[in-house]
Scaffold this motif. Structure first.
Motif, mmCIF file in Angstrom:
data_model
loop_
_atom_site.group_PDB
_atom_site.id
_atom_site.type_symbol
_atom_site.label_atom_id
_atom_site.label_comp_id
_atom_site.label_asym_id
_atom_site.label_seq_id
_atom_site.Cartn_x
_atom_site.Cartn_y
_atom_site.Cartn_z
ATOM 1 N N VAL A 149 0.858 -1.183 0.000
ATOM 2 C CA VAL A 149 0.000 0.000 0.000
ATOM 3 C C VAL A 149 0.895 1.235 0.000
ATOM 4 C CG1 VAL A 149 -1.796 1.273 1.224
ATOM 5 C CG2 VAL A 149 -1.761 -1.213 1.323
ATOM 6 N N ILE A 150 0.805 2.029 -1.053
ATOM 7 C CA ILE A 150 1.539 3.287 -1.104
ATOM 8 C C ILE A 150 0.594 4.390 -0.633
ATOM 9 C CG2 ILE A 150 2.736 4.933 -2.575
ATOM 10 C CD1 ILE A 150 3.498 2.631 -4.373
ATOM 11 N N SER A 151 0.983 5.093 0.409
ATOM 12 C CA SER A 151 0.178 6.164 0.973
ATOM 13 C C SER A 151 0.958 7.470 0.916
ATOM 14 C CB SER A 151 -0.187 5.857 2.424
ATOM 15 O OG SER A 151 -0.918 4.665 2.505
ATOM 16 N N ARG A 165 8.670 -2.457 -4.607
ATOM 17 C CA ARG A 165 9.863 -2.435 -5.461
ATOM 18 C C ARG A 165 9.641 -1.514 -6.657
ATOM 19 N NH1 ARG A 165 13.519 -6.535 -4.344
ATOM 20 N NH2 ARG A 165 12.773 -7.972 -2.762
ATOM 21 N N ASN A 166 10.723 -1.246 -7.358
ATOM 22 C CA ASN A 166 10.689 -0.337 -8.501
ATOM 23 C C ASN A 166 9.764 -0.850 -9.605
ATOM 24 O OD1 ASN A 166 11.338 1.904 -9.994
ATOM 25 N ND2 ASN A 166 13.148 0.968 -10.895
ATOM 26 N N ASN A 167 9.712 -2.166 -9.830
ATOM 27 C CA ASN A 167 8.864 -2.693 -10.898
ATOM 28 C C ASN A 167 7.381 -2.757 -10.500
ATOM 29 O OD1 ASN A 167 9.098 -4.741 -9.077
ATOM 30 N ND2 ASN A 167 9.774 -6.290 -10.525
ATOM 31 N N ASP A 168 7.040 -2.435 -9.248
ATOM 32 C CA ASP A 168 5.637 -2.353 -8.833
ATOM 33 C C ASP A 168 4.988 -1.035 -9.249
ATOM 34 O OD1 ASP A 168 5.758 -4.827 -7.615
ATOM 35 O OD2 ASP A 168 6.406 -3.981 -5.695
ATOM 36 N N ILE A 169 5.801 -0.049 -9.576
ATOM 37 C CA ILE A 169 5.296 1.269 -9.950
ATOM 38 C C ILE A 169 5.230 1.343 -11.465
ATOM 39 C CG2 ILE A 169 5.725 3.748 -9.812
ATOM 40 C CD1 ILE A 169 7.312 3.106 -7.228
ATOM 41 N N ASN A 206 5.001 3.599 -17.474
ATOM 42 C CA ASN A 206 4.467 4.114 -18.727
ATOM 43 C C ASN A 206 3.424 5.199 -18.519
ATOM 44 O OD1 ASN A 206 2.578 2.403 -17.655
ATOM 45 N ND2 ASN A 206 2.188 1.264 -19.518
ATOM 46 N N LYS A 207 2.899 5.336 -17.305
ATOM 47 C CA LYS A 207 1.934 6.392 -16.994
ATOM 48 C C LYS A 207 2.464 7.210 -15.824
ATOM 49 C CE LYS A 207 -2.379 4.275 -18.436
ATOM 50 N NZ LYS A 207 -3.731 3.893 -18.009
ATOM 51 N N PRO A 208 2.894 8.425 -16.062
ATOM 52 C CA PRO A 208 3.373 9.245 -14.932
ATOM 53 C C PRO A 208 2.196 9.662 -14.046
ATOM 54 C CG PRO A 208 3.358 10.505 -16.960
ATOM 55 C CD PRO A 208 3.021 9.099 -17.336
ATOM 56 N N PRO A 209 2.471 9.972 -12.791
ATOM 57 C CA PRO A 209 1.369 10.381 -11.912
ATOM 58 C C PRO A 209 0.765 11.697 -12.385
ATOM 59 C CG PRO A 209 3.479 10.626 -10.813
ATOM 60 C CD PRO A 209 3.736 9.940 -12.115
ATOM 61 N N LEU A 210 -0.533 11.840 -12.189
ATOM 62 C CA LEU A 210 -1.240 13.049 -12.608
ATOM 63 C C LEU A 210 -1.425 13.974 -11.409
ATOM 64 C CD1 LEU A 210 -4.026 11.426 -14.793
ATOM 65 C CD2 LEU A 210 -1.913 12.468 -15.565
ATOM 66 N N TYR A 211 -1.295 15.229 -11.634
ATOM 67 C CA TYR A 211 -1.552 16.225 -10.608
ATOM 68 C C TYR A 211 -2.138 17.459 -11.272
ATOM 69 C CZ TYR A 211 2.864 18.089 -12.293
ATOM 70 O OH TYR A 211 3.865 18.570 -13.085
#
Length: 89
Positions: free
Chosen positions: A30-32, A76-80, A83-88
């Motif tokens: 879980v990334i918070s 880990r790095n491959n869990d993120i 190809n789609k950068p985060p949107l803000y």
């Protein structure tokens, strides 16, 4: 008769508790995040002008974001997805 009802109740309680502890013990990733938005400057007077990157702005805020792992497993790095950068906005 009461013994049967008590036995059914204990069986049902055991099934519910085992399912609860199964879900509680299940590992997860879980990334918070938490953030703090601080107002640095506002345009309160007509003669005051605030510029950022040579553009006039009405308010100047500072946003601090901290990401952390709130789960049990290592992220880990491959869990993120890369190809789609985060949107803000």
């Amino acid at each position: 008769m009461i013994e049967k009802i008590f036995a059914y109740f204990l069986s049902l309680l055991g099934i519910m508790m085992s399912y609860y502890f199964y879900l509680k013990g299940k590992s997860k990733k879980v990334i918070s995040f938490v953030y703090v938005n601080t107002n640095l400057q506002t345009k309160n007077h007509p003669s005051i002008k605030i510029y950022y990157n040579n553009k006039e702005v009405e308010n100047l805020n500072r946003l601090v974001i901290a990401f952390f792992n709130n789960g049990d497993l290592e992220v880990r790095n491959n869990d993120i997805p890369h190809n789609k950068p985060p949107l803000y906005s």
